[in-house]
Design a protein around this motif. Sequence first.
Motif, PDB file in Angstrom:
ATOM      1  N   TYR A 117      92.311 -65.701 -20.620  1.00 40.03           N
ATOM      2  CA  TYR A 117      92.904 -66.637 -21.581  1.00 40.03           C
ATOM      3  C   TYR A 117      92.021 -67.883 -21.694  1.00 40.03           C
ATOM      4  CZ  TYR A 117      96.973 -63.675 -20.795  1.00 40.03           C
ATOM      5  OH  TYR A 117      97.818 -62.591 -20.692  1.00 40.03           O
ATOM      6  N   HIS A 160     107.852 -66.714  -6.529  1.00 42.74           N
ATOM      7  CA  HIS A 160     107.447 -65.309  -6.396  1.00 42.74           C
ATOM      8  C   HIS A 160     106.555 -65.187  -5.165  1.00 42.74           C
ATOM      9  CE1 HIS A 160     106.021 -61.305  -7.408  1.00 42.74           C
ATOM     10  NE2 HIS A 160     104.781 -61.743  -7.309  1.00 42.74           N
ATOM     11  N   GLU A 292     104.183 -68.107 -17.936  1.00 39.76           N
ATOM     12  CA  GLU A 292     104.463 -66.673 -17.877  1.00 39.76           C
ATOM     13  C   GLU A 292     103.183 -65.861 -17.907  1.00 39.76           C
ATOM     14  OE1 GLU A 292     106.404 -63.262 -17.286  1.00 39.76           O
ATOM     15  OE2 GLU A 292     107.228 -65.290 -17.130  1.00 39.76           O
ATOM     16  N   LYS A 293     102.188 -66.316 -18.672  1.00 41.08           N
ATOM     17  CA  LYS A 293     100.910 -65.607 -18.706  1.00 41.08           C
ATOM     18  C   LYS A 293     100.248 -65.628 -17.333  1.00 41.08           C
ATOM     19  CE  LYS A 293     101.114 -64.453 -22.988  1.00 41.08           C
ATOM     20  NZ  LYS A 293     101.335 -63.039 -23.350  1.00 41.08           N
ATOM     21  N   LEU A 295     101.784 -66.039 -14.429  1.00 38.09           N
ATOM     22  CA  LEU A 295     102.597 -65.234 -13.519  1.00 38.09           C
ATOM     23  C   LEU A 295     102.347 -63.745 -13.731  1.00 38.09           C
ATOM     24  CD1 LEU A 295     105.995 -67.157 -13.677  1.00 38.09           C
ATOM     25  CD2 LEU A 295     104.246 -67.269 -11.892  1.00 38.09           C
ATOM     26  N   GLN A 296     102.258 -63.329 -14.988  1.00 42.01           N
ATOM     27  CA  GLN A 296     101.958 -61.926 -15.277  1.00 42.01           C
ATOM     28  C   GLN A 296     100.616 -61.538 -14.681  1.00 42.01           C
ATOM     29  OE1 GLN A 296     102.189 -61.543 -19.528  1.00 42.01           O
ATOM     30  NE2 GLN A 296     104.408 -61.764 -19.595  1.00 42.01           N
ATOM     31  N   TRP A 297      99.650 -62.437 -14.818  1.00 42.11           N
ATOM     32  CA  TRP A 297      98.314 -62.146 -14.297  1.00 42.11           C
ATOM     33  C   TRP A 297      98.345 -61.995 -12.786  1.00 42.11           C
ATOM     34  CZ3 TRP A 297      94.083 -60.605 -16.616  1.00 42.11           C
ATOM     35  CH2 TRP A 297      92.879 -60.615 -15.897  1.00 42.11           C
ATOM     36  N   LYS A 299     100.961 -61.305 -10.836  1.00 42.48           N
ATOM     37  CA  LYS A 299     101.775 -60.175 -10.386  1.00 42.48           C
ATOM     38  C   LYS A 299     101.121 -58.824 -10.671  1.00 42.48           C
ATOM     39  CE  LYS A 299     106.096 -62.709 -11.194  1.00 42.48           C
ATOM     40  NZ  LYS A 299     107.318 -62.776 -12.033  1.00 42.48           N
ATOM     41  N   VAL A 300     100.610 -58.670 -11.883  1.00 40.18           N
ATOM     42  CA  VAL A 300     100.092 -57.366 -12.324  1.00 40.18           C
ATOM     43  C   VAL A 300      98.718 -57.094 -11.745  1.00 40.18           C
ATOM     44  CG1 VAL A 300      99.419 -55.980 -14.304  1.00 40.18           C
ATOM     45  CG2 VAL A 300     101.469 -57.402 -14.407  1.00 40.18           C
ATOM     46  N   ASN A 302      97.229 -58.793  -9.286  1.00 42.29           N
ATOM     47  CA  ASN A 302      97.159 -58.990  -7.835  1.00 42.29           C
ATOM     48  C   ASN A 302      95.798 -59.547  -7.418  1.00 42.29           C
ATOM     49  OD1 ASN A 302      98.083 -59.008  -5.195  1.00 42.29           O
ATOM     50  ND2 ASN A 302      97.356 -56.928  -4.795  1.00 42.29           N
TER      51      ASN A 302
END
Length: 305
Positions: A117, A160, A292-293, A295-297, A299-300, A302
């Motif tokens: 991003y 998280h 959220e972007k 957090l997604q990065w 979590k997904v 890792n």
Amino acid sequence: MNLKQLEYFVSVAETLNFTKAAKKCFISQTAMTQQIRALEEGIGAALFIRDKHHVELTPAGRVFMNEARVILARAEEAVKLARSAAEGISGSISIGFIRGYEQSLFSETLRNFHEAYPNISIRLIRENMNALYGLLEDGECDVAFNLSPNVCKFQELSHHFLKAYPLMAVLYPGHPLAARKHLSYRELAGEEFIIMQPKGRPNDEAEEVILCYNRGGYVPNIVSREKEVQTLLLMVSAGLGIAVLPEYAVRYYRNTRNLVVIPMLKEEGEKEEETLDFEVSWLMENHNPAIEKLLQWVKVMNVTE
């Protein structure tokens, strides 16, 4: 003057035909004529020379056409940027992290997120554990990478879990316990401790004090309280005391000649290593879409470690 009038004007200027321009803009010719007339009145200048068989731009109209195209283009770009920001594709995010975490692979997380991003600007804030929670609550920080012992005190925060980091005893090379493969808290009962304790942080919130008391049954003898990991490690290497730190803070010092890093055990005689939970936290009421972007990065992909 409004953007619709500019669109109508540019359409007429490009076609030099009110009927064609009206069809192109899905309005009647009468409405088109009225909008152009209102635009000219607002500007105070005629933009077209027109009769029943001929339409032509005036000198003022030619100048205005160039500027109108620029304005419309900028307006379209503004809409795209606003939509991107709403989706978290552009915008800004402030990321807090606990002191010492810069020694980890945190920079790789930031680099990978920035590559994914590039239009999200990043501001970094380095602080102690409780200060980061306060910054989240005040809205001065969007997300924080932090140790999690006290997160339950902050009901407004979401969090998280990322990883459980081993805790390490850090000694100077000549220390009597320097040859040990593991150490327990009871074995450090008589030691002089140098701890990470920024100004204003009470003893009962220091991880070292809590763990020494819970695991070893004693309150450690604290001889120095330091704000920076580098200063703390320099003091240990000089033989001024010992320290207990998360693995990420001493990762690059384990093989140095002036420090000895030894894993801590939860209980003497057991094999289970002591750990501290690490997490990413954010304020539930913070609606920055870039959060959220990130957090997604995390979590997904890792990529935190």
